[in-house]
Design a protein around this motif. Structure first.
Motif, short mmCIF file in Angstrom:
data_model
loop_
_atom_site.label_atom_id
_atom_site.label_comp_id
_atom_site.label_asym_id
_atom_site.label_seq_id
_atom_site.Cartn_x
_atom_site.Cartn_y
_atom_site.Cartn_z
N PRO A 146 44.28 -36.57 74.49
CA PRO A 146 45.70 -36.84 75.13
C PRO A 146 46.56 -36.14 75.91
O PRO A 146 46.84 -35.83 76.48
CB PRO A 146 46.52 -38.13 74.89
CG PRO A 146 45.57 -38.88 73.67
CD PRO A 146 44.09 -37.63 73.80
N TYR A 147 46.89 -35.39 74.18
CA TYR A 147 47.74 -34.32 74.46
C TYR A 147 47.88 -33.22 74.60
O TYR A 147 48.25 -32.03 76.00
CB TYR A 147 47.88 -34.20 73.12
CG TYR A 147 49.06 -33.22 73.21
CD1 TYR A 147 50.71 -33.28 73.09
CD2 TYR A 147 49.39 -31.47 72.33
CE1 TYR A 147 51.95 -32.93 72.75
CE2 TYR A 147 49.86 -31.03 72.68
CZ TYR A 147 51.83 -31.60 72.75
OH TYR A 147 52.88 -30.76 72.57
N ALA A 148 46.17 -32.52 74.91
CA ALA A 148 45.95 -31.37 75.52
C ALA A 148 45.10 -31.88 76.99
O ALA A 148 45.51 -31.12 77.38
CB ALA A 148 44.65 -31.19 74.25
N ASN A 158 52.67 -24.39 84.19
CA ASN A 158 53.58 -23.15 83.48
C ASN A 158 53.36 -21.91 83.70
O ASN A 158 54.10 -21.03 83.57
CB ASN A 158 53.14 -24.16 82.50
CG ASN A 158 53.42 -23.76 81.18
OD1 ASN A 158 54.31 -23.51 80.77
ND2 ASN A 158 52.60 -23.96 80.41
N CYS A 159 52.30 -22.23 84.47
CA CYS A 159 51.77 -20.41 84.04
C CYS A 159 52.89 -19.77 85.79
O CYS A 159 53.34 -18.83 85.76
CB CYS A 159 50.31 -20.05 84.59
SG CYS A 159 49.43 -20.18 83.25
N GLY A 184 65.09 -28.56 82.43
CA GLY A 184 63.45 -29.02 81.55
C GLY A 184 63.87 -29.36 80.56
O GLY A 184 63.21 -30.74 79.86
N GLY A 185 64.38 -28.79 79.33
CA GLY A 185 63.82 -28.65 77.90
C GLY A 185 64.76 -29.89 77.85
O GLY A 185 64.46 -30.88 76.62
N LEU A 208 52.34 -36.06 78.03
CA LEU A 208 53.60 -36.29 79.49
C LEU A 208 54.86 -35.91 79.69
O LEU A 208 55.10 -35.06 80.79
CB LEU A 208 53.44 -37.48 79.30
CG LEU A 208 53.62 -38.10 81.27
CD1 LEU A 208 52.81 -37.46 82.31
CD2 LEU A 208 53.61 -39.03 81.05
N ALA A 209 55.68 -36.16 78.97
CA ALA A 209 57.51 -35.59 78.57
C ALA A 209 56.74 -34.12 79.26
O ALA A 209 58.28 -33.57 80.09
CB ALA A 209 57.81 -35.82 77.29
N THR A 210 56.22 -33.19 78.63
CA THR A 210 56.45 -31.60 78.35
C THR A 210 55.84 -31.20 79.76
O THR A 210 56.46 -30.40 80.68
CB THR A 210 55.84 -30.54 77.39
OG1 THR A 210 56.15 -31.10 75.90
CG2 THR A 210 55.41 -29.52 77.62
N MET A 211 55.40 -31.76 80.39
CA MET A 211 54.81 -31.28 81.63
C MET A 211 55.24 -31.95 82.76
O MET A 211 56.12 -30.87 83.48
CB MET A 211 52.96 -32.27 81.74
CG MET A 211 53.10 -32.59 83.07
SD MET A 211 50.99 -33.45 83.99
CE MET A 211 50.78 -32.68 85.25
N LEU A 212 56.38 -33.40 83.08
CA LEU A 212 56.97 -33.01 83.49
C LEU A 212 58.05 -32.47 83.88
O LEU A 212 58.93 -31.83 84.26
CB LEU A 212 57.22 -34.65 83.45
CG LEU A 212 56.76 -36.08 84.03
CD1 LEU A 212 56.88 -37.23 83.06
CD2 LEU A 212 56.11 -35.39 84.84
#
Length: 334
Positions: A146-148, A158-159, A184-185, A208-212
């Protein structure tokens, strides 16, 4: 509000004079300090991810460490395109070739989106076998998948964010880029406990938190271009159709791609060996210890990114002496 073409032209000329006339120590420091702060905030929220995930169990921490290799690959390609384009952009702005600078920025941006989509599709197709290759054990796999999955889904954004970030820095607007990344951080750190524990999403919640947070950073940075705060714009009409231009971007950013890529490979090999030696607990320990190295590395990279636009602008303007003095100053400080 968007600026008028007249105001944008005046801002471009003012920035040009600033980059060519401000004393080197003051100029490099003014660009490097916000960049370093942004890099440190990135380390803090990555560490927060590790901290909250470690509250689940050791297998979860080890799983996040294994997936870091995938994140590093995404960063290597996105960051390499951003740095490659950024170097060319600052040189073209120094030579007052703003149309060429806009072409490189737009080309790198859409190339990054395409590369990110390719990573997402290929990564999801071979997700489980690839995680096995990275050393994930049966006990780590329920946390790693799920993380990946969320990390891969966020790859295009991200790119593209790396390109937007480096484009602003190459123009000499490091403070604007830092605002986008830092916001974002901070959001990531707020969302981590809510999604991991509050909504009981586990490692998927952390990703998901990182993605958002990456999506928020992307929107803030892109808004800088839409509002005219940047000197150049990101436009589909400015995208190059020449292979030579993309080759120039990639070859200029190749050292960064190699550095990040080899770092990813080294981290993956270390993680695999650690898990083979001491199981999930050893993998978790390596993940946590790696954050200290990233902290020191990001300080050095941040200062280097503050120096780069100064060197690029002055090199492009034919002010080679100032370009060399900026290099010597950055070398002495670091």
């Amino acid at each position: 509000p968007m600026r008028s073409p007249k105001d944008a032209s005046a801002e471009s000329e003012a920035q040009y004079r600033r980059m060519l006339e401000t004393p080197i120590p003051k100029l490099v420091s003014s660009l490097a300090v916000p960049t370093v702060i942004g890099m440190l905030i990135t380390v803090v929220y990555n560490t927060a991810d590790t901290y909250f995930v470690s509250q689940i169990n050791k297998s979860a921490s080890a799983a996040v460490g294994a997936v870091y290799a995938i994140m590093a690959i995404i960063q290597a390609l996105g960051y390499g395109l951003g740095v490659g384009a950024g170097s060319l952009i600052s040189r073209k702005l120094g030579a007052k070739e703003n149309a060429a600078a806009q072409m490189y920025a737009s080309s790198a941006f859409f190339a990054a989106v395409a590369v990110g989509c390719l990573i997402t599709i290929s990564g999801l197709l071979v997700l489980e076998p690839f995680l096995r290759l990275l050393g994930c054990t049966d006990t780590m796999m329920p946390y790693a998948i799920p993380y990946a999955r969320y990390i891969l889904l966020a790859a295009p954004v991200n790119c593209a964010t790396f390109v937007l970030n480096n484009t602003l820095r190459s123009e000499g607007f490091s403070l604007l880029s830092t605002v986008g990344i830092s916001t974002g951080g901070i959001l990531n750190m707020v969302l981590d406990p809510i999604l991991i524990f509050g909504l009981d999403m586990g490692t998927g919640g952390a990703a998901l938190a990182t993605m958002l947070s990456q999506m928020v950073s992307f929107c803030i940075l892109y808004a800088m271009f839409l509002s005219g705060r940047s000197i150049i714009r990101i436009r589909i009409g400015s995208v190059s159709r020449s292979f030579a231009d993309y080759k120039m971007i990639v070859t200029t950013g190749l050292p960064t791609i190699c550095r990040q890529g080899l770092g990813s490979l080294a981290a993956a090999v270390l993680n695999i060996q650690a898990i083979g030696y001491g199981g999930d607990a050893a993998g978790a320990a390596i993940t946590i210890a790696g954050k200290i190295y990233v902290l020191v590395r990001n300080i050095c990279i941040g200062f280097g990114q503050g120096f780069q636009p100064v060197a690029g602008y002055n090199y492009g303007a034919g002010r080679r002496g100032r370009a060399w003095r900026s290099f010597l100053f950055a070398s002495q400080v670091m």
